[in-house]
Design a protein around this motif. Structure first.
Motif, PDB file in Angstrom:
ATOM      1  N   TYR A 209       0.836  -1.207   0.000  1.00 26.63           N
ATOM      2  CA  TYR A 209       0.000   0.000   0.000  1.00 26.63           C
ATOM      3  C   TYR A 209       0.871   1.257   0.000  1.00 26.63           C
ATOM      4  CZ  TYR A 209      -3.576   3.344   1.509  1.00 26.63           C
ATOM      5  OH  TYR A 209      -4.412   4.426   1.596  1.00 26.63           O
ATOM      6  N   ASN A 210       1.790   1.338   0.970  1.00 23.83           N
ATOM      7  CA  ASN A 210       2.609   2.535   1.094  1.00 23.83           C
ATOM      8  C   ASN A 210       3.682   2.613   0.008  1.00 23.83           C
ATOM      9  OD1 ASN A 210       1.527   3.774   3.635  1.00 23.83           O
ATOM     10  ND2 ASN A 210       2.070   1.764   4.450  1.00 23.83           N
ATOM     11  N   GLY A 211       4.174   1.451  -0.427  1.00 27.56           N
ATOM     12  CA  GLY A 211       5.151   1.466  -1.518  1.00 27.56           C
ATOM     13  C   GLY A 211       4.558   2.027  -2.794  1.00 27.56           C
ATOM     14  N   LEU A 212       3.295   1.649  -3.082  1.00 21.92           N
ATOM     15  CA  LEU A 212       2.645   2.194  -4.270  1.00 21.92           C
ATOM     16  C   LEU A 212       2.455   3.701  -4.146  1.00 21.92           C
ATOM     17  CD1 LEU A 212       1.291   1.598  -6.997  1.00 21.92           C
ATOM     18  CD2 LEU A 212      -0.867   1.309  -5.785  1.00 21.92           C
ATOM     19  N   GLY A 213       2.154   4.168  -2.916  1.00 28.62           N
ATOM     20  CA  GLY A 213       1.998   5.606  -2.719  1.00 28.62           C
ATOM     21  C   GLY A 213       3.285   6.356  -2.984  1.00 28.62           C
ATOM     22  N   VAL A 214       4.419   5.842  -2.445  1.00 31.38           N
ATOM     23  CA  VAL A 214       5.716   6.494  -2.667  1.00 31.38           C
ATOM     24  C   VAL A 214       6.076   6.474  -4.146  1.00 31.38           C
ATOM     25  CG1 VAL A 214       8.192   6.362  -2.178  1.00 31.38           C
ATOM     26  CG2 VAL A 214       6.529   5.989  -0.334  1.00 31.38           C
ATOM     27  N   LEU A 215       5.844   5.323  -4.788  1.00 37.04           N
ATOM     28  CA  LEU A 215       6.157   5.208  -6.215  1.00 37.04           C
ATOM     29  C   LEU A 215       5.288   6.161  -7.046  1.00 37.04           C
ATOM     30  CD1 LEU A 215       7.817   3.772  -8.353  1.00 37.04           C
ATOM     31  CD2 LEU A 215       6.068   1.988  -8.439  1.00 37.04           C
ATOM     32  N   SER A 216       4.046   6.328  -6.649  1.00 36.64           N
ATOM     33  CA  SER A 216       3.166   7.258  -7.371  1.00 36.64           C
ATOM     34  C   SER A 216       3.700   8.680  -7.285  1.00 36.64           C
ATOM     35  CB  SER A 216       1.742   7.192  -6.808  1.00 36.64           C
ATOM     36  OG  SER A 216       1.181   5.912  -6.994  1.00 36.64           O
ATOM     37  N   PHE A 217       4.171   9.057  -6.094  1.00 28.59           N
ATOM     38  CA  PHE A 217       4.763  10.389  -5.950  1.00 28.59           C
ATOM     39  C   PHE A 217       5.970  10.535  -6.874  1.00 28.59           C
ATOM     40  CE2 PHE A 217       8.258  12.763  -3.926  1.00 28.59           C
ATOM     41  CZ  PHE A 217       7.728  14.042  -3.997  1.00 28.59           C
ATOM     42  N   ALA A 218       6.816   9.522  -6.939  1.00 29.58           N
ATOM     43  CA  ALA A 218       7.996   9.585  -7.803  1.00 29.58           C
ATOM     44  C   ALA A 218       7.596   9.709  -9.272  1.00 29.58           C
ATOM     45  CB  ALA A 218       8.871   8.339  -7.585  1.00 29.58           C
ATOM     46  N   VAL A 219       6.529   8.994  -9.677  1.00 32.84           N
ATOM     47  CA  VAL A 219       6.063   9.070 -11.063  1.00 32.84           C
ATOM     48  C   VAL A 219       5.504  10.462 -11.373  1.00 32.84           C
ATOM     49  CG1 VAL A 219       4.376   8.155 -12.706  1.00 32.84           C
ATOM     50  CG2 VAL A 219       5.652   6.598 -11.236  1.00 32.84           C
ATOM     51  N   ILE A 220       4.799  11.061 -10.403  1.00 29.76           N
ATOM     52  CA  ILE A 220       4.274  12.423 -10.604  1.00 29.76           C
ATOM     53  C   ILE A 220       5.428  13.392 -10.837  1.00 29.76           C
ATOM     54  CG2 ILE A 220       3.090  14.345  -9.489  1.00 29.76           C
ATOM     55  CD1 ILE A 220       1.292  12.302  -8.101  1.00 29.76           C
ATOM     56  N   VAL A 221       6.476  13.290 -10.016  1.00 28.46           N
ATOM     57  CA  VAL A 221       7.641  14.168 -10.176  1.00 28.46           C
ATOM     58  C   VAL A 221       8.281  13.952 -11.549  1.00 28.46           C
ATOM     59  CG1 VAL A 221       9.957  14.666  -9.330  1.00 28.46           C
ATOM     60  CG2 VAL A 221       8.082  14.335  -7.701  1.00 28.46           C
ATOM     61  N   ALA A 222       8.418  12.691 -11.942  1.00 32.34           N
ATOM     62  CA  ALA A 222       9.013  12.395 -13.244  1.00 32.34           C
ATOM     63  C   ALA A 222       8.155  12.957 -14.377  1.00 32.34           C
ATOM     64  CB  ALA A 222       9.191  10.890 -13.402  1.00 32.34           C
ATOM     65  N   GLY A 223       6.828  12.858 -14.240  1.00 28.37           N
ATOM     66  CA  GLY A 223       5.940  13.383 -15.273  1.00 28.37           C
ATOM     67  C   GLY A 223       6.034  14.895 -15.396  1.00 28.37           C
ATOM     68  N   ILE A 224       6.150  15.595 -14.259  1.00 33.44           N
ATOM     69  CA  ILE A 224       6.280  17.055 -14.308  1.00 33.44           C
ATOM     70  C   ILE A 224       7.572  17.452 -15.016  1.00 33.44           C
ATOM     71  CG2 ILE A 224       6.498  19.138 -12.912  1.00 33.44           C
ATOM     72  CD1 ILE A 224       4.806  17.723 -10.760  1.00 33.44           C
ATOM     73  N   ARG A 225       8.654  16.771 -14.677  1.00 31.39           N
ATOM     74  CA  ARG A 225       9.946  17.095 -15.284  1.00 31.39           C
ATOM     75  C   ARG A 225       9.975  16.721 -16.763  1.00 31.39           C
ATOM     76  NH1 ARG A 225      14.141  17.930 -11.648  1.00 31.39           N
ATOM     77  NH2 ARG A 225      15.643  17.095 -13.142  1.00 31.39           N
ATOM     78  N   ARG A 226       9.273  15.677 -17.128  1.00 28.27           N
ATOM     79  CA  ARG A 226       9.293  15.192 -18.513  1.00 28.27           C
ATOM     80  C   ARG A 226       8.398  16.030 -19.429  1.00 28.27           C
ATOM     81  NH1 ARG A 226       9.727   9.790 -20.866  1.00 28.27           N
ATOM     82  NH2 ARG A 226       8.448   9.622 -22.764  1.00 28.27           N
ATOM     83  N   ASN A 227       7.195  16.357 -18.970  1.00 31.85           N
ATOM     84  CA  ASN A 227       6.209  16.993 -19.844  1.00 31.85           C
ATOM     85  C   ASN A 227       6.198  18.511 -19.773  1.00 31.85           C
ATOM     86  OD1 ASN A 227       5.174  14.557 -20.912  1.00 31.85           O
ATOM     87  ND2 ASN A 227       3.951  14.239 -19.063  1.00 31.85           N
ATOM     88  N   ARG A 228       6.762  19.077 -18.709  1.00 37.38           N
ATOM     89  CA  ARG A 228       6.821  20.543 -18.558  1.00 37.38           C
ATOM     90  C   ARG A 228       5.456  21.189 -18.835  1.00 37.38           C
ATOM     91  NH1 ARG A 228      11.980  22.320 -18.197  1.00 37.38           N
ATOM     92  NH2 ARG A 228      13.634  20.829 -18.722  1.00 37.38           N
ATOM     93  N   PRO A 229       4.493  20.977 -17.955  1.00 40.49           N
ATOM     94  CA  PRO A 229       3.124  21.459 -18.205  1.00 40.49           C
ATOM     95  C   PRO A 229       3.017  22.975 -18.119  1.00 40.49           C
ATOM     96  CG  PRO A 229       3.312  20.599 -15.983  1.00 40.49           C
ATOM     97  CD  PRO A 229       4.616  20.297 -16.655  1.00 40.49           C
ATOM     98  N   ALA A 230       1.903  23.494 -18.658  1.00 40.04           N
ATOM     99  CA  ALA A 230       1.666  24.940 -18.613  1.00 40.04           C
ATOM    100  C   ALA A 230       1.504  25.418 -17.170  1.00 40.04           C
ATOM    101  CB  ALA A 230       0.411  25.279 -19.436  1.00 40.04           C
ATOM    102  N   ALA A 231       0.777  24.645 -16.339  1.00 43.67           N
ATOM    103  CA  ALA A 231       0.558  25.011 -14.930  1.00 43.67           C
ATOM    104  C   ALA A 231       1.552  24.257 -14.046  1.00 43.67           C
ATOM    105  CB  ALA A 231      -0.882  24.703 -14.537  1.00 43.67           C
ATOM    106  N   ARG A 232       2.858  24.456 -14.288  1.00 43.11           N
ATOM    107  CA  ARG A 232       3.872  23.664 -13.593  1.00 43.11           C
ATOM    108  C   ARG A 232       3.835  23.871 -12.077  1.00 43.11           C
ATOM    109  NH1 ARG A 232       9.693  24.390 -16.023  1.00 43.11           N
ATOM    110  NH2 ARG A 232       8.348  24.173 -17.830  1.00 43.11           N
ATOM    111  N   ARG A 233       3.646  25.120 -11.633  1.00 43.60           N
ATOM    112  CA  ARG A 233       3.640  25.390 -10.192  1.00 43.60           C
ATOM    113  C   ARG A 233       2.504  24.638  -9.507  1.00 43.60           C
ATOM    114  NH1 ARG A 233       3.761  31.539  -8.423  1.00 43.60           N
ATOM    115  NH2 ARG A 233       5.700  31.326  -9.609  1.00 43.60           N
ATOM    116  N   GLY A 234       1.323  24.604 -10.136  1.00 41.49           N
ATOM    117  CA  GLY A 234       0.215  23.874  -9.563  1.00 41.49           C
ATOM    118  C   GLY A 234       0.514  22.383  -9.436  1.00 41.49           C
ATOM    119  N   TRP A 235       1.194  21.835 -10.440  1.00 42.74           N
ATOM    120  CA  TRP A 235       1.549  20.418 -10.389  1.00 42.74           C
ATOM    121  C   TRP A 235       2.530  20.120  -9.253  1.00 42.74           C
ATOM    122  CZ3 TRP A 235      -0.486  16.194 -12.558  1.00 42.74           C
ATOM    123  CH2 TRP A 235      -1.337  16.357 -13.652  1.00 42.74           C
ATOM    124  N   TRP A 236       3.492  21.008  -9.022  1.00 47.29           N
ATOM    125  CA  TRP A 236       4.454  20.784  -7.926  1.00 47.29           C
ATOM    126  C   TRP A 236       3.740  20.846  -6.568  1.00 47.29           C
ATOM    127  CZ3 TRP A 236       8.575  18.276  -8.639  1.00 47.29           C
ATOM    128  CH2 TRP A 236       9.379  18.448  -9.766  1.00 47.29           C
TER     129      TRP A 236
END
Length: 731
Positions: A32-59
């Motif tokens: 349960y908790n491992g998936l949560g930590v991994l999800s956070f890591a994937v979110i960070v990777a997605g922000i860095r990879r896709n560079r969204p228009a609302a980057r501050r909101g994503w962080w």
């Protein structure tokens, strides 16, 4: 996309596998908790990879996610070491700190870098109020009223449903934003909705300390997977970019209407269950909902009125120039005519079609914009300037005198005399301007059009309407109608004038000329009816008839007279015909239909017809490629005659009569005639001297080097020329 598919597949499999693990087992907590930590890591990777228009909101959203995961870990670790889950405890503090971060991040993502949309905020507030009313009556108030539970525990307990209400509002705001509904947006909203649902389920359990629910945990885990999937999906780059206003559609209307029904629904439920009705909470909820709905409807009505006004404004404006259009001008004209004696000016640009043909429609559009800007600057708010369509503009002067109107028109004509710099081209355009005053508003426009037409035909700077102009226009209209009938009934016929060789005068070619014998008017001069045909477009049909008739006659002469027949026949072609699409194909069809060799036909064009280049020159080039000979008629009287010889494929130069009239006298005419034959010989062209009326002129031309001539001295245009030798030799 491959990364997104891999993550979503792996996340769903892990969630499914979690259901197979024993409740309360260490391995289940780790997954349960491992998936949560991994999800956070994937979110960070997605922000860095896709560079969204609302980057501050994503962080900020990512920070809220890791807080949520941290609270989960604290909850599990506390239970592991203490053997139970204290409530309230530090994990609740961390959960409560995560919610504001999640909310703020989602709101910033939905808003992006655009302006705040008050309509979406109000919609979210309406839904939050309705859901909040239900939570207050059925969850929060009963919890707060439980005197047997410590106050802190009660406050923490009601904190979760309070945040759930806010989560509902945030999800609503996320989905009510303007723009396209990207996949990433739906994933975020679905994750939030799942988290909200699981929170509600958790809040409704009877004993928090004995909580154990794998299904609810799987819901929280899937929310993590969806949030991370939203971050790695490529469409997350575009969330927050505005593409228009939010649409108030049927779905939103049903949703908001359903929320407003929550007040009577709560009353009904409490009444059926026999509970004491909470009039204070229901009353406050009803008032708040009423005010929010009224505000929302007021905004919707205001938006509709603004859009209606904007559409009305657009309907009254020309799309290209931003000037008033014909509809607005006519409305203003009716108003002005009701209170005074307005004047209307119509302006039609000269040479605009050639600009379109030669440089393209984009340059033509930019020229119209430049003309509109210059006229507006010259007027400086004086009158109503409008674009009527095409290259025609109009000006309404509501209260000017006749003298003032004439002065304004003179200024406009002067402003248009200066060249325009458009897309790297220096363009010089003039305008035919007509002005009229008095009379019915619609008739006033007609009169101005008649005056403009008169200015165009007379090449005057501008003309003011007079009654005789109507008579002239009516006469031209009648003549045009009679020409139509003449074409249908065969009143036109052709005559042919010989083109002879010098010095003997033998007929080599013939020029075909159209004549009209009217049943009432009698003989109508070509100088009278050809310009009318040019203006009303009948010249295209008349010209094709001339072409086909001349070709058929030439073939008959060849069959009848043999070697004595002319070797070529020429037809005159107007600028209007050259501009007609597929003109070369018409000529090719006429030749093929009569089984006539292309080099037996000479097409005569004037210098003014091809001076502008564009479609006319392309048509001449296509004719030349067919094998048709090209003659430049009235050579020497047009614009840049020598320049045309470099740009237009020419075989024959027809030297204008004005250079032949005084050829026998020493002077500039003889010099020009000599220069023209030298140019012709130097370029390998045939030169034909036009308008030869005396034997002396013919002899002088031969001495200068001319070998072909045409004129009354050798024969007048007749239906059947003599092909048995030179008539002049027998005289």
């Amino acid at each position: 996309m491959r990364l997104w598919w891999s993550w979503m597949a792996a996340g769903v499999l892990v969630c499914a596998g979690y259901l197979l693990l024993p409740d309360g087992d260490v391995s289940a907590a780790a997954v349960y908790n491992g998936l949560g930590v991994l999800s956070f890591a994937v979110i960070v990777a997605g922000i860095r990879r896709n560079r969204p228009a609302a980057r501050r909101g994503w962080w900020i959203f990512a920070a809220g996610t890791i807080c949520y995961v941290t609270a989960d870990i604290v909850y599990e670790v506390t239970g592991f070491f203490l053997g139970h889950h204290p409530f309230p405890y530090w994990d609740d503090v961390i959960y409560f700190s995560a919610y504001p971060l999640l909310f703020a991040g989602l709101l910033m993502i939905s808003r992006g870098s655009g302006r705040r949309e008050s309509a979406g905020v109000i919609d979210a507030a309406i839904i939050a109020t309705g859901v909040g009313l239900i939570f207050w009556i059925f969850v929060i108030q009963p919890t707060l009223g439980d005197a047997g539970t410590p106050l802190l525990e009660r406050l923490v307990t009601v904190g979760y449903p309070t945040f759930d209400v806010l989560m509902c509002a945030v999800v609503t705001r996320l989905l009510s934003r303007s723009g396209a509904r990207q996949t990433s947006l739906w994933l975020l909203a679905l994750g939030c909705a799942l988290n909200f649902t699981c929170d509600v389920g958790w809040s409704l359990t009877e004993a928090f300390t004995n909580y154990s629910g794998s299904i609810i945990n799987v819901g929280f885990m899937l929310a993590y997977v969806l949030w991370a999937g939203a971050a790695v999906h490529p469409s997350m780059r575009d969330i927050g970019r505005r593409t228009g206003q939010a649409h108030f559609g049927r779905g939103r209307l049903v949703l908001l209407g359903g929320v407003t029904m929550m007040v009577p629904t709560v009353l009904f439920v409490q009444g059926v269950r026999g509970e004491t009705i909470n009039w204070v909470a229901i009353g406050i909820g009803a008032v708040v909902l009423f005010l929010l709905v009224v505000t929302r409807l007021g905004g919707f009505v205001g938006q509709t009125q603004r859009q209606s006004a904007r559409l009305e404004e657009l309907a009254m404006r020309d799309d290209l120039t931003g000037l008033a259009n014909r509809r607005l001008l006519e409305l203003q004209l009716r108003t002005a005519a009701a209170t005074g004696t307005p004047q209307v000016c119509l302006l039609d640009l000269n040479g605009f079609k050639q600009v379109n043909d030669r440089l393209g429609h984009a340059v033509g559009d930019h020229l119209l914009i430049a003309v509109a800007a210059r006229l507006s600057a010259e007027l400086n708010g004086e009158g109503v300037l409008a674009r009527m369509g095409g290259d025609e503009f109009a000006l309404l002067l509501s209260d000017a005198t006749v003298e003032e109107g004439g002065a304004v028109v003179d200024r406009l004509a002067g402003a248009l005399r200066q060249p325009f710099e458009v897309d790297g081209h220096e363009l010089l355009v003039g305008a035919a301007i007509g002005i009229a005053d008095g009379g019915d508003p619609l008739d006033l426009l007609r009169r101005a059009d008649v005056a403009m037409y008169a200015a165009k035909t007379s090449q005057a700077r501008f003309r003011r309407y007079a009654v005789e102009l109507d008579d002239r226009a009516d006469e031209e209209a009648r003549l045009g109608a009679e020409m139509r009938a003449a074409l249908d009934t065969g009143q036109f016929h052709l005559v042919y004038q010989p083109i002879v060789s010098l010095p003997g005068g033998e007929t080599r070619y013939v020029e075909s000329l159209v004549r009209w014998t009217h049943p009432v008017r009698g003989f109508v001069s070509p100088g009278e009816f050809v310009p009318v045909a040019e203006r009303n477009g009948l010249i295209v049909e008349l010209g094709e008839w001339i072409l086909r008739t001349a070709c058929a006659q030439f073939v008959r002469w060849q069959a009848t007279h043999g070697a004595a027949a002319p070797t070529r026949i020429s037809v005159n072609v107007s600028a209007r015909q050259l501009a007609e699409p597929g003109f070369a194909a018409v000529v090719a069809d006429a030749l093929a239909g009569n089984r006539m060799a292309p080099d037996c036909l000479i097409v005569e064009v004037t210098e003014t017809a091809v001076f502008g280049g564009g479609v006319a020159v392309r048509a001449v080039e296509e004719l030349h490629e067919l094998g048709v000979k090209i003659a430049l008629d009235d050579f020497g009287t047009g614009h840049s005659s020598l320049t045309l010889l470099q740009t237009v494929p020419v075989d024959v130069l027809k030297v204008d009569k004005s250079f032949v009239d005084n050829i026998t006298e020493a002077g500039r005419h003889a010099v020009i005639a000599t220069a023209l034959i030298q140019v012709s010989d130097g370029l390998g062209l045939s030169a034909v001297a036009e308008g030869v009326e005396t034997a002396e002129q013919a002899a002088s031309l031969f001495e200068l080097g001319y070998r072909y001539a045409q004129g009354y001295h050798f024969g007048r245009p007749v239906a059947e020329p003599a092909f048995h030798g030179p008539e002049v030799a027998a005289r």
